[in-house]
Motif scaffolding. Sequence first.
Motif, PDB file in Angstrom:
ATOM      1  N   MET A  68       0.841  -1.191   0.000  1.00 35.38           N
ATOM      2  CA  MET A  68       0.000   0.000   0.000  1.00 35.38           C
ATOM      3  C   MET A  68       0.879   1.245   0.000  1.00 35.38           C
ATOM      4  SD  MET A  68      -3.046  -1.334   2.572  1.00 35.38           S
ATOM      5  CE  MET A  68      -4.137   0.052   2.269  1.00 35.38           C
ATOM      6  N   TYR A  69       0.244   2.423  -0.026  1.00 35.65           N
ATOM      7  CA  TYR A  69       0.972   3.664  -0.257  1.00 35.65           C
ATOM      8  C   TYR A  69       0.471   4.767   0.677  1.00 35.65           C
ATOM      9  CZ  TYR A  69       0.926   1.100  -4.707  1.00 35.65           C
ATOM     10  OH  TYR A  69       0.994   0.125  -5.664  1.00 35.65           O
ATOM     11  N   TYR A  70       1.297   5.768   0.898  1.00 35.33           N
ATOM     12  CA  TYR A  70       0.797   7.051   1.390  1.00 35.33           C
ATOM     13  C   TYR A  70       0.161   7.745   0.192  1.00 35.33           C
ATOM     14  CZ  TYR A  70       3.058   6.767   5.948  1.00 35.33           C
ATOM     15  OH  TYR A  70       3.409   6.392   7.222  1.00 35.33           O
ATOM     16  N   MET A  71      -1.043   8.275   0.385  1.00 41.08           N
ATOM     17  CA  MET A  71      -1.751   8.912  -0.721  1.00 41.08           C
ATOM     18  C   MET A  71      -1.948  10.399  -0.432  1.00 41.08           C
ATOM     19  SD  MET A  71      -4.523   6.207  -2.164  1.00 41.08           S
ATOM     20  CE  MET A  71      -5.745   6.634  -0.940  1.00 41.08           C
ATOM     21  N   TYR A  72      -1.829  11.194  -1.465  1.00 44.10           N
ATOM     22  CA  TYR A  72      -2.027  12.634  -1.369  1.00 44.10           C
ATOM     23  C   TYR A  72      -3.318  12.978  -2.113  1.00 44.10           C
ATOM     24  CZ  TYR A  72       2.781  12.241   0.094  1.00 44.10           C
ATOM     25  OH  TYR A  72       3.921  11.866   0.769  1.00 44.10           O
ATOM     26  N   VAL A  73      -4.242  13.610  -1.404  1.00 48.70           N
ATOM     27  CA  VAL A  73      -5.577  13.846  -1.954  1.00 48.70           C
ATOM     28  C   VAL A  73      -5.978  15.297  -1.749  1.00 48.70           C
ATOM     29  CG1 VAL A  73      -6.207  11.456  -1.404  1.00 48.70           C
ATOM     30  CG2 VAL A  73      -6.800  13.285   0.199  1.00 48.70           C
ATOM     31  N   LYS A  74      -7.004  15.712  -2.491  1.00 47.58           N
ATOM     32  CA  LYS A  74      -7.593  17.034  -2.278  1.00 47.58           C
ATOM     33  C   LYS A  74      -9.102  16.888  -2.221  1.00 47.58           C
ATOM     34  CE  LYS A  74      -8.045  18.569  -7.118  1.00 47.58           C
ATOM     35  NZ  LYS A  74      -7.720  19.640  -8.074  1.00 47.58           N
ATOM     36  N   PHE A  75      -9.756  17.800  -1.504  1.00 51.24           N
ATOM     37  CA  PHE A  75     -11.202  17.743  -1.364  1.00 51.24           C
ATOM     38  C   PHE A  75     -11.893  18.132  -2.671  1.00 51.24           C
ATOM     39  CE2 PHE A  75      -9.946  18.409   3.113  1.00 51.24           C
ATOM     40  CZ  PHE A  75     -10.578  17.304   3.657  1.00 51.24           C
ATOM     41  N   THR A  76     -13.019  17.483  -2.923  1.00 45.15           N
ATOM     42  CA  THR A  76     -13.823  17.775  -4.100  1.00 45.15           C
ATOM     43  C   THR A  76     -14.816  18.891  -3.784  1.00 45.15           C
ATOM     44  OG1 THR A  76     -13.668  15.465  -4.804  1.00 45.15           O
ATOM     45  CG2 THR A  76     -15.436  16.788  -5.784  1.00 45.15           C
ATOM     46  N   ILE A 214      -8.560  -3.332   6.807  1.00 43.95           N
ATOM     47  CA  ILE A 214      -7.486  -2.479   6.320  1.00 43.95           C
ATOM     48  C   ILE A 214      -8.041  -1.425   5.365  1.00 43.95           C
ATOM     49  CG2 ILE A 214      -6.874  -3.845   4.270  1.00 43.95           C
ATOM     50  CD1 ILE A 214      -3.889  -3.370   5.201  1.00 43.95           C
ATOM     51  N   GLY A 215      -7.420  -0.249   5.383  1.00 46.13           N
ATOM     52  CA  GLY A 215      -7.858   0.835   4.521  1.00 46.13           C
ATOM     53  C   GLY A 215      -6.913   2.012   4.655  1.00 46.13           C
ATOM     54  N   TYR A 216      -7.449   3.215   4.453  1.00 45.20           N
ATOM     55  CA  TYR A 216      -6.648   4.441   4.554  1.00 45.20           C
ATOM     56  C   TYR A 216      -7.299   5.403   5.532  1.00 45.20           C
ATOM     57  CZ  TYR A 216      -3.928   3.028   0.464  1.00 45.20           C
ATOM     58  OH  TYR A 216      -3.097   2.362  -0.402  1.00 45.20           O
ATOM     59  N   TYR A 217      -6.445   6.163   6.223  1.00 42.09           N
ATOM     60  CA  TYR A 217      -6.947   7.104   7.224  1.00 42.09           C
ATOM     61  C   TYR A 217      -5.992   8.287   7.319  1.00 42.09           C
ATOM     62  CZ  TYR A 217      -8.157   9.050  11.804  1.00 42.09           C
ATOM     63  OH  TYR A 217      -8.520   9.892  12.828  1.00 42.09           O
ATOM     64  N   ILE A 225      -3.886  20.078   0.266  1.00 41.30           N
ATOM     65  CA  ILE A 225      -3.536  18.674   0.080  1.00 41.30           C
ATOM     66  C   ILE A 225      -3.582  17.948   1.429  1.00 41.30           C
ATOM     67  CG2 ILE A 225      -1.793  17.056  -0.755  1.00 41.30           C
ATOM     68  CD1 ILE A 225      -2.988  18.768  -2.945  1.00 41.30           C
ATOM     69  N   GLN A 226      -4.210  16.786   1.442  1.00 42.38           N
ATOM     70  CA  GLN A 226      -4.290  15.941   2.625  1.00 42.38           C
ATOM     71  C   GLN A 226      -3.482  14.663   2.389  1.00 42.38           C
ATOM     72  OE1 GLN A 226      -6.105  17.260   5.172  1.00 42.38           O
ATOM     73  NE2 GLN A 226      -6.748  18.967   3.860  1.00 42.38           N
ATOM     74  N   VAL A 227      -3.045  14.055   3.483  1.00 47.70           N
ATOM     75  CA  VAL A 227      -2.276  12.808   3.387  1.00 47.70           C
ATOM     76  C   VAL A 227      -3.058  11.692   4.066  1.00 47.70           C
ATOM     77  CG1 VAL A 227      -0.116  11.630   3.913  1.00 47.70           C
ATOM     78  CG2 VAL A 227      -0.107  14.089   3.437  1.00 47.70           C
ATOM     79  N   LEU A 228      -3.247  10.600   3.357  1.00 48.94           N
ATOM     80  CA  LEU A 228      -3.892   9.411   3.906  1.00 48.94           C
ATOM     81  C   LEU A 228      -2.862   8.292   4.013  1.00 48.94           C
ATOM     82  CD1 LEU A 228      -7.272   9.356   1.907  1.00 48.94           C
ATOM     83  CD2 LEU A 228      -6.765  10.451   4.102  1.00 48.94           C
ATOM     84  N   ALA A 229      -2.825   7.646   5.168  1.00 50.13           N
ATOM     85  CA  ALA A 229      -1.876   6.558   5.408  1.00 50.13           C
ATOM     86  C   ALA A 229      -2.606   5.219   5.427  1.00 50.13           C
ATOM     87  CB  ALA A 229      -1.167   6.769   6.748  1.00 50.13           C
ATOM     88  N   PRO A 230      -1.948   4.148   4.991  1.00 55.69           N
ATOM     89  CA  PRO A 230      -2.551   2.821   5.146  1.00 55.69           C
ATOM     90  C   PRO A 230      -2.641   2.474   6.631  1.00 55.69           C
ATOM     91  CG  PRO A 230      -0.295   2.644   4.323  1.00 55.69           C
ATOM     92  CD  PRO A 230      -0.635   4.097   4.323  1.00 55.69           C
ATOM     93  N   VAL A 231      -3.773   1.923   7.040  1.00 57.21           N
ATOM     94  CA  VAL A 231      -3.984   1.609   8.456  1.00 57.21           C
ATOM     95  C   VAL A 231      -4.739   0.294   8.610  1.00 57.21           C
ATOM     96  CG1 VAL A 231      -4.047   4.030   9.236  1.00 57.21           C
ATOM     97  CG2 VAL A 231      -6.175   2.911   8.525  1.00 57.21           C
ATOM     98  N   TRP A 232      -4.539  -0.308   9.762  1.00 59.18           N
ATOM     99  CA  TRP A 232      -5.434  -1.362  10.241  1.00 59.18           C
ATOM    100  C   TRP A 232      -6.428  -0.695  11.184  1.00 59.18           C
ATOM    101  CZ3 TRP A 232      -5.756  -5.969   8.121  1.00 59.18           C
ATOM    102  CH2 TRP A 232      -4.631  -6.520   7.497  1.00 59.18           C
TER     103      TRP A 232
END
Length: 259
Positions: A68-76, A214-217, A225-232
Amino acid sequence: MDWSKAKTILILTFLLLDLFLGYQIIYSYNRDRAGMPQGELIPSSMEELLQSRHIKLTVDIPSGTPEMYYMYVKFTGFSAHLARLTGQSETESQGNGVIVTFDGPLLVPNSEDRVDLLKVMEPYVPFAREYVYDTRSSSAYTAHYVQTYQRYPLFSVPMDIRVKGSRVFGYSQTHVQIISQGNGRRVIPALTAVRTLLDNGYIRYGESISDISIGYYGHMYDADIQVLAPVWRIVHTNGMQYVNGITGAIEQIQALEKK
């Protein structure tokens, strides 16, 4: 004054004090041991640890460790999307999301089926097909959904549909767009995440563990820009925690997210 005698008395006094403090430490240690359930001190396996603390595991612990990855996202933004929808008399901003109230309640006969409810709501909710039902965070009057990406839930990107009986009154929604992602890394085993919560006292004596997924949080801030990390995500009797799938750290839940 006889300094030699005084020095001897002081040495003996400190020696007696050390002996007394040592006795107190040993006494406290033995008292704490006596108060622990049998097997609590040196469990040889996770199973023994759970048994010693009378913790019930009602789900299987996942064995996979996907990449999995660290993801960089933006709000819609919702303005353009909502303008194309009908039946919505009132909308208001909620942080980086939106709250929508319908002109009148929608009648959904089979609203108790929350998966089917989302399909019915597709004409009224932008990006509805990107969300999945999250039974662990839902209630009698709120059907809770989370956005997904590559089949993984984004736990901190929710949509809540307000429902009572067969009537749906509206919803609140947050949505993000994926900008980029970091290098892929295999996540820590779910077993390690559970053990981290046990060792740090988050899951206490006599509780039950009801879900491990498992997912992202990520903590959503007022930033471009927001950062989402893989998490349990681990759900237990008295709470819900997220353990970072890369670092193994326990993510602190924001106050409004606690369940």
